[in-house]
Each structure stands twice: as C-alpha cells, then as structure tokens.
Scaffold this active site. Sequence first.
Site, PDB file in Angstrom:
ATOM      1  N   ASP A   1      -8.797  -0.157   1.403  1.00 56.30           N
ATOM      2  CA  ASP A   1      -8.248  -0.393   3.228  1.00 56.30           C
ATOM      3  C   ASP A   1      -8.667   0.070   4.339  1.00 56.30           C
ATOM      4  OD1 ASP A   1      -5.948  -0.905   4.367  1.00 56.30           O
ATOM      5  OD2 ASP A   1      -5.344   0.730   4.248  1.00 56.30           O
TER       6      ASP A   1
ATOM      7  N   THR B   1      -9.156  -6.208   3.936  1.00 58.84           N
ATOM      8  CA  THR B   1      -8.724  -4.984   2.559  1.00 58.84           C
ATOM      9  C   THR B   1      -8.879  -5.707   1.352  1.00 58.84           C
ATOM     10  OG1 THR B   1      -6.508  -4.705   3.131  1.00 58.84           O
ATOM     11  CG2 THR B   1      -6.451  -4.011   0.886  1.00 58.84           C
TER      12      THR B   1
ATOM     13  N   GLU C   1     -10.767   4.152   3.190  1.00 59.57           N
ATOM     14  CA  GLU C   1     -10.005   4.372   2.587  1.00 59.57           C
ATOM     15  C   GLU C   1     -10.494   3.712   1.077  1.00 59.57           C
ATOM     16  OE1 GLU C   1      -5.608   3.772   3.542  1.00 59.57           O
ATOM     17  OE2 GLU C   1      -6.122   5.406   5.841  1.00 59.57           O
TER      18      GLU C   1
ATOM     19  N   GLU D   1     -10.171  11.663   7.079  1.00 64.98           N
ATOM     20  CA  GLU D   1     -10.016  13.297   6.924  1.00 64.98           C
ATOM     21  C   GLU D   1     -11.699  13.749   7.070  1.00 64.98           C
ATOM     22  OE1 GLU D   1      -6.655  13.726   2.964  1.00 64.98           O
ATOM     23  OE2 GLU D   1      -7.858  11.158   3.527  1.00 64.98           O
TER      24      GLU D   1
ATOM     25  N   TYR E   1       1.575   1.949  15.913  1.00 67.21           N
ATOM     26  CA  TYR E   1       2.148   2.175  15.062  1.00 67.21           C
ATOM     27  C   TYR E   1       3.527   2.322  14.420  1.00 67.21           C
ATOM     28  CZ  TYR E   1       2.227   7.193  13.013  1.00 67.21           C
ATOM     29  OH  TYR E   1       2.713   8.454  13.620  1.00 67.21           O
TER      30      TYR E   1
ATOM     31  N   ASP F   1       0.953  -0.876  -0.130  1.00 66.15           N
ATOM     32  CA  ASP F   1      -0.581  -0.108   0.135  1.00 66.15           C
ATOM     33  C   ASP F   1       0.927   1.376   0.038  1.00 66.15           C
ATOM     34  OD1 ASP F   1      -2.488   1.474  -0.108  1.00 66.15           O
ATOM     35  OD2 ASP F   1      -2.971   0.914   1.627  1.00 66.15           O
TER      36      ASP F   1
ATOM     37  N   LYS G   1      -5.226  -2.649  10.506  1.00 69.19           N
ATOM     38  CA  LYS G   1      -4.949  -2.705   8.682  1.00 69.19           C
ATOM     39  C   LYS G   1      -4.842  -4.107   8.179  1.00 69.19           C
ATOM     40  CE  LYS G   1      -3.194   2.192   6.957  1.00 69.19           C
ATOM     41  NZ  LYS G   1      -4.602   2.338   6.198  1.00 69.19           N
TER      42      LYS G   1
ATOM     43  N   THR H   1      -5.198   6.148   0.462  1.00 67.62           N
ATOM     44  CA  THR H   1      -6.246   7.002   0.229  1.00 67.62           C
ATOM     45  C   THR H   1      -6.241   7.837  -0.350  1.00 67.62           C
ATOM     46  OG1 THR H   1      -6.392   6.967   2.423  1.00 67.62           O
ATOM     47  CG2 THR H   1      -7.681   8.069   1.658  1.00 67.62           C
TER      48      THR H   1
ATOM     49  N   GLU I   1      -9.084   4.065  -2.147  1.00 69.03           N
ATOM     50  CA  GLU I   1      -7.429   3.551  -3.176  1.00 69.03           C
ATOM     51  C   GLU I   1      -7.942   3.463  -4.811  1.00 69.03           C
ATOM     52  OE1 GLU I   1      -4.769   1.636  -1.507  1.00 69.03           O
ATOM     53  OE2 GLU I   1      -5.361   2.339   0.803  1.00 69.03           O
TER      54      GLU I   1
ATOM     55  N   GLN J   1      -4.299   1.694  15.295  1.00 73.35           N
ATOM     56  CA  GLN J   1      -2.977   1.812  14.049  1.00 73.35           C
ATOM     57  C   GLN J   1      -2.608   3.280  15.151  1.00 73.35           C
ATOM     58  OE1 GLN J   1      -4.452   3.355  10.732  1.00 73.35           O
ATOM     59  NE2 GLN J   1      -2.522   4.756   9.331  1.00 73.35           N
TER      60      GLN J   1
ATOM     61  N   HIS K   1      -3.916  14.095   0.830  1.00 72.67           N
ATOM     62  CA  HIS K   1      -4.260  13.036   1.980  1.00 72.67           C
ATOM     63  C   HIS K   1      -3.032  13.219   2.684  1.00 72.67           C
ATOM     64  CE1 HIS K   1      -5.082   9.454   3.683  1.00 72.67           C
ATOM     65  NE2 HIS K   1      -4.523   8.791   3.599  1.00 72.67           N
TER      66      HIS K   1
ATOM     67  N   ARG L   1       0.874  17.151  12.809  1.00 70.47           N
ATOM     68  CA  ARG L   1       2.052  17.449  12.739  1.00 70.47           C
ATOM     69  C   ARG L   1       2.079  18.849  13.101  1.00 70.47           C
ATOM     70  NH1 ARG L   1       3.121  12.657  10.502  1.00 70.47           N
ATOM     71  NH2 ARG L   1       2.992  13.666   8.286  1.00 70.47           N
TER      72      ARG L   1
ATOM     73  N   ARG M   1      -8.531   2.950  13.301  1.00 67.22           N
ATOM     74  CA  ARG M   1      -7.645   4.726  12.932  1.00 67.22           C
ATOM     75  C   ARG M   1      -7.178   4.490  15.193  1.00 67.22           C
ATOM     76  NH1 ARG M   1      -6.487   5.801   8.031  1.00 67.22           N
ATOM     77  NH2 ARG M   1      -8.233   5.899   7.118  1.00 67.22           N
TER      78      ARG M   1
ATOM     79  N   TYR N   1       1.248   5.634  -0.461  1.00 72.89           N
ATOM     80  CA  TYR N   1       0.336   7.231   0.224  1.00 72.89           C
ATOM     81  C   TYR N   1       0.663   7.764  -0.726  1.00 72.89           C
ATOM     82  CZ  TYR N   1       1.027  10.035   4.526  1.00 72.89           C
ATOM     83  OH  TYR N   1       0.358  10.055   5.545  1.00 72.89           O
TER      84      TYR N   1
HETATM   85 CA   LIG Z   1      -3.713   2.560   3.002  1.00 71.89          CA
HETATM   86 MG   LIG Z   2      -6.296  -2.773   5.020  1.00 72.14          MG
END
Ligand SMILES: [Ca+2]
Ligand SMILES: [Mg+2]
Lengths: 430, 430
Positions: free
Chosen positions: B236, B260, B202, B371, B247, B129, B256, B357, B204, B243, B136, B145, B240, B131
């Site tokens: 996906d 999927t 997500e 989001e 992570y 996967d 995750k 995403t 994708e 994760q 996104h 951040r 959250r 990014y």
């Molecule tokens: Ca993803």
């Molecule tokens: Mg997944």
Amino acid sequence: MLESFIPVATDSDFPLENLPWGVWEWREPGSIHVGVALGEHCVSATTLQAAGYLQDLPGAPSGVFSHGRLNEFMGSGQPAWRAARQQLQRLLASGEGAVRDDLELRQRAIHPASDVRMLLPAEVGDYTDFYASRQHATNVGVMFRGAANALQPNWLHLPVGYHGRSSSIVPSGVHVHRPRGQLLPAGAAAPVFGPSAQVDFELEVAAVMGPGNPLGCPIPLAEAWSHVFGLVLLNDWSARDIQKWEYVPLGPFNGKNWATQISPWVVTLDALEPFRTALPPQTEPEVSAAEEPGPGPPTSWGWEHGGMTVSMGWWAVRTWVGRAEAAIAYWSFAQMVAHHTAGGCSLRPGDLLGSGTISGDTPGSRGCLLELTWAGRDELELRAERPGGLLGRRRYLEDGDTVVLRGWCGGGGGKRIGFGRCEGKLLPCR
Amino acid sequence: MLESFIPVATDSDFPLENLPWGVWEWREPGSIHVGVALGEHCVSATTLQAAGYLQDLPGAPSGVFSHGRLNEFMGSGQPAWRAARQQLQRLLASGEGAVRDDLELRQRAIHPASDVRMLLPAEVGDYTDFYASRQHATNVGVMFRGAANALQPNWLHLPVGYHGRSSSIVPSGVHVHRPRGQLLPAGAAAPVFGPSAQVDFELEVAAVMGPGNPLGCPIPLAEAWSHVFGLVLLNDWSARDIQKWEYVPLGPFNGKNWATQISPWVVTLDALEPFRTALPPQTEPEVSAAEEPGPGPPTSWGWEHGGMTVSMGWWAVRTWVGRAEAAIAYWSFAQMVAHHTAGGCSLRPGDLLGSGTISGDTPGSRGCLLELTWAGRDELELRAERPGGLLGRRRYLEDGDTVVLRGWCGGGGGKRIGFGRCEGKLLPCR
Ligand SMILES: [Ca+2]
Ligand SMILES: [Mg+2]
Ligand SMILES: [Ca+2]
Ligand SMILES: [Mg+2]
Ligand code: NI
C-alpha cells in the site's frame, strides 16, 4: 424553443433541450437499451444506431450503444456527446420525418417510460464522496466540535473526500433495508450489535465521469470539466450511530456502504450550460488548483432558477422536508476532479463523484436529518406541501419511509431541465 | 510429496502443492492466459480447458478460463476451486502422461515464466484496506497520541477498515511515480503543493474474494472463509505528508490512491491449509461476529514456519529492511469479511481486502518506514543481507528505490508455499 413530435408536458423534467442519458430494460428481461429521456418516453439509441442513425460520433467506437451500459460512450469524450445530442435533437424534432413517419421504427425505438425498468447508467468502477458544501461541513462541525472549531484546518484548502463503495450503488426505485451494525449506545460502556436507530438520507449531486486519465497523469483544472459526462442526484443513505462509532481514524465504512442510490438519468453539462453560475468566493483556493487556473473564475452548475428538494413519504403522504441549492457547494466538480487526480489517481468512465450533502443557509434547506434535527435533538415536523395538519414527526427515518430527491434548473418562464427522481424506500432489517 | 514432470527447484515458491492462480500475457499482446504457477513455468488453464481438460468443475460455467480474468472462476466457489486444483495436480504429476507426452499441447500450455507478462489476477470491483495488526495500530497510536491512548476505543471491538481506490491497483513489476499533493510543512502556516517528501511502503497481505454476497445479505462468520479465494501480498504505497494533512475527518485519500501494488499469484487457502494457526487471543471479540460464532476458535492463515519480508533495493544492492509475520494480525480475514458485510454491503468476486500494515513485536519486524524510522525521527541503516558495510540510510523512500515484498509458509524440511514477489520501483515525479 425546441419542439418534438413526441408530446412533452410543459412542466416535464425532460424536454428536448435536456435529453439525459440512461439505461433500461424493456419488456423481456435482458433486453437492455441505452438512450435518452424525452417527456414520458425513453428513446433507444441502441435501436436507432442499429437502424443506421447515430453513426458519426467522433471519437466513439462503432456500435457504442450496443453494450447495455454507457461507459464506452462516456469514455468517448465531448465531441461524441455533442454529436449524439445534436443528431437526436434533429431526429426527434417535430419537423423531421425520418423517425416520426417510420411507425415500425418508432415502435421499437420509443418506449413509454411506464413500460421500462431503469438500471444504473454505467458500471461504476469507483465511487468517491466529497464534502463540498460549506454549510453542511459547518453545521456538522458546530454539532460535534463547537462553533469555534467547526471547519477542520484543511477544509478551505482542498475539497475533502473519501472513497466510497461501488458495489452498493443502486438506481432509483430499489428498496433498501435498515442495516445492523456495531454501535455504542449513549452512556454505554461497551458497544452492542443491532439495528441502526439513526438511519438518514443525504441529498447530494454526483458527477459521472467521462474519459478520465491514466494512472500517474493528473487532469489539470483547465481540462477538468471536459472529463465530466453529466450529473445525477445521489442519496447517500447513512447509519449515523454505526458511523459515529467506527469512523475514527480511517473514515466512514459500514455506516455508509450498505446503499448509495442515484437517479437513473444523467443530465449532460451541455443541457445545464444555460444555468451555469459562479462559485461562492474561495478565500483559500486549493493550492494545486491555483497552480493551473482554468479559463476565468471557477464556476459551478448551479440551480439559479430552480432548486433541489428532498421529500419524505409517510403514510403515503408526500411531504417536503428540505430544500438545498447546489450552487451553494463551495467546491466545483472541476476542482474535485483536479484534486482527485493531482497525485496521479486515475478516474475511469462511469466513475461517480458525489458532492457530499448539500445544505443551504437556512434551517429548512439542510440536506439530511442529522442537520435538520440537529443530531436528533429536535423533532422534525412533517407537514403536507400545502398548509395543513401535522402528519408526523421524525428524528431519524422509520421503517416504511420513502425518500425522494428531486432537482431541476429553470422552469417558470423557460423550460425546466430536470433530474427526475431518486426514490428509495427504507424497509425493516432483513 | 508431489512430483511434477515440470522441474521445480526445492526452494521454489511454487511447488505442485501450491499452484497459485494468475493471469498473464504470452507472446503477442492481447493473448491472455489464466492458470497456475509451477516452478519457473506458467501452466495455462485456458489452453488446457480448450484442449478438453478441466471440464468438470462443479458450479463453474463452461469456458470459465476463457475470459482473460479469474473473476468468474473466483465466483464459482470452493467445489470448483478444489476440483481444478485436484485435476491440475493429477495432470501435472510426473506419473501422468496425458499432458507430459503431448509435446504439441505442452508447447502451447506450459509457458516459461521469463516469457510472460503478469497482469492483475482479477478485475477488482472494490478494494478495502483494514488495520488489523495490533502492533502496527499501537505503534502509530503511540507516535501520534502517546502510549496511554495508542489504540482508539473501537479498535479492539471491530476490524477497522476504509474503502480504497480500485482504479490504482497495479501488479508487481509496474513502476510508480512519486506523487505531488497538498501538504503542510512542519511549522508552516499554510499548505503548499509539491512532491511528497515522505513516500512509504506498507507490507500487507490481502484476501481476494470468491463468491461474495448480494446487497443486503450479510455473510455469517461461519461461512466467511468459504468466500475467500486466496491471498496475495500487497504494498500500500503511501505518501505520509499528504495523508497527514488530508485525512481528518474522512480518512486517507490522495495519500494512498496513487498506487496499490499486489503480487500476481493468488495462493489458495487449500495450499495454505497446513499452515493454519490460531489467532492471538481477542479480549474484546467483535460483537457482531460473536453473535454467530464459527466452528472452533477463530483462526488465521499464519506464517508459522516462514515469514514475510520486505526488501528495498538501493544502488542495485538488495537489502532486507524488515520482517513481519501475518499470524500477528489481530483480526482474521473471516472476521473482516463478516464485519464488512454485517450491514448488508456486498462483496463481489475479485474484490480485495487488505490486512493493513503487518508489524511484529520487534523494531526490526515493522512493516513500513513510518514505524521503522518512527515517523522519520530515526534513520534506518540499509545493510547487505550478509554482514557487511553500510549501504545507505533512509527516513523515507528516495527516487529509484525498489521495494520488494516476499512471503512464504513452510520451507526448511518441507516444501515452501510461497507468494512470489510484489516488486515496484519508485520513479521521480512525472
Ligand atoms: Ca494500509
Ligand atoms: Mg495504496
Ligand atoms: Ca455523503
Ligand atoms: Mg452511501
Ligand atoms: Ni512511468
């Protein structure tokens, strides 16, 4: 002690008490056998089963050894594994004539190890690498974040792991090439693309999965060990400079997906049972695991009377550079299995769960050059096994270096249950 | 415009210009066919090839459609894909009688879509996967951040990605269960184990790989597109809260790997060719890719005249909640392929490369609830497609919600090349 009619040296990794499983090509390409190692021979379960032996394996489909891979046998479960082990120990015992005295069958079923080419023991559907050695995680943490913040907040609460790349898993003996990749040289403003200058090995043990679970059905901790078929050694070849630049925020990728090497013989848990040791105390047990505790304290398969070593060849001289003990792993494979499936993720027969680099308490027992040289700050001196002159120095691996992992339990007074070798040579960029 | 003797509605996702590939079970369990979608029918290449058609596919082994999966066909390469596409377009054209007038063959080869159960189009050896949507990555970065540090230093230099879990890839239509896992509730001192309270989707697009490469042999950017068999939609599913706690530092894992989901029809690049659009300008092109530039500027398969939408079912009322455009992806799949293999990692036929995403520039075009609700700060209002009353509100998914991804190119004046549906329902914890 068990004795076989096939001679086994007293210091062999593969006595009749071991019987690890593997897959090999014999003579003609495409002639694939599955079976067990015994001393310096490979015993073909494929041939023995076709000759009428190994028929009653509860839970195993008929002809389970005819597929040229062990996935179906791994998926058959403990009763089948134990029946095959018992039948093979009986068939190969010195007092049993059925195979011993059938010279034609012996010719076809018992192959000198020097005549075979070992393949991967299973098709690996998915490969996961954990981070289960507290010493390793602490050393890496101290290096990059300082002693006060060495372990991340989650580390003592769950076995941290990530998904690896199954397409690049290779068996012992295969050469690997130094990878190119994008990296940020020290002090540079922008990344460059070129050969990795920080190629490393990682000394790991990996669990090879048995039956596993359907998607959505977690494996409780109490049942987790019964889903582990056995263990292999694993060298997680790593390019530290590629990894360092790429890994935030989604984890290692090209730094590690160019080669992961495993020893070809899967040592069963039944063979390792005499060496089972307690895990170190867990101050913050994983919450999900704590909900469904197994029988008794969590245990690991340790290396109580043996050890794991990594050696690095250099100018054809073999030099021990490290030694680590798998009993030092903080999380057991059972806990890794329970955690991996806690959200419903399915594990399939032949899947691989790496322990993560295993490091001991002492500087000499660290399981990768990143730790042995403290991220390249110190040079590691390569010396001959017996006291002798300096053979060379390393920060990271040089082209032509051979890395050999070995591991065993027992030895000394009793028999040794060994893992054989996980050996790979680093060649220049292609 | 191409016309078939099989009726195709003008707004169908699957006109004769599309012919996406898939795998399905027809009537009896175990009766597996591979073939293409045409309007409301599935055309079995398995049956047609067994009847003597589709014989001359350069590079494809004989009987390539008899395996119940498309991996062998995907591995055969562009000449085989194009020959099969041309032969099928000719065989299924309204003016061609060979199949049209053979009623017995039509019965066996042309299955109403309502009578089949779609399976995964291929066995997925490895799933990655990426990014690749700048919007996104920026939105997530701003959330966690702040705006000044939204994109990580590496993001504009290489397509960031991570290895996903191939054992939990499921086709459209399969229900998924809310996962349990370890998570740290806001303000809590220690983690707890329980149901995820932040289940998300997500939106994708994913590339399905063609031939791929041997270990150690990178695919140059100029050849990368020829290794992509086609595209599917990918949801996906993500937890959250799991994760977020797990992570650091090795990336997403149990957050995750529980499901999927992909759309079952693989739309070929040849069908998408009319909709090829330029990528957005890349200010910091990937260094490795820049070394071996492809012919002309990097291009993406965009959604110039269409779009991708995600809809969420609620009380049996379907509600559009978002819309994003794949042309907005910053990195092309060709660049992802070149980067993925730059260090030698091998890609195999049927491997899946998710885009990550896909989010657009506007709040309504974001591709996940994280989001859309700004990490649960805002409630999302679910409204009927036509102006109407408020149907409900969401921060994250509730049990019983159905998520439907759709995507297409064209439509309006010309024919639509559609992806069909990627649909899944979230059920409670098992
Ligand atoms: Ca993803
Ligand atoms: Mg997944
Ligand atoms: Ca590792
Ligand atoms: Mg590796
Ligand atoms: Ni269910």
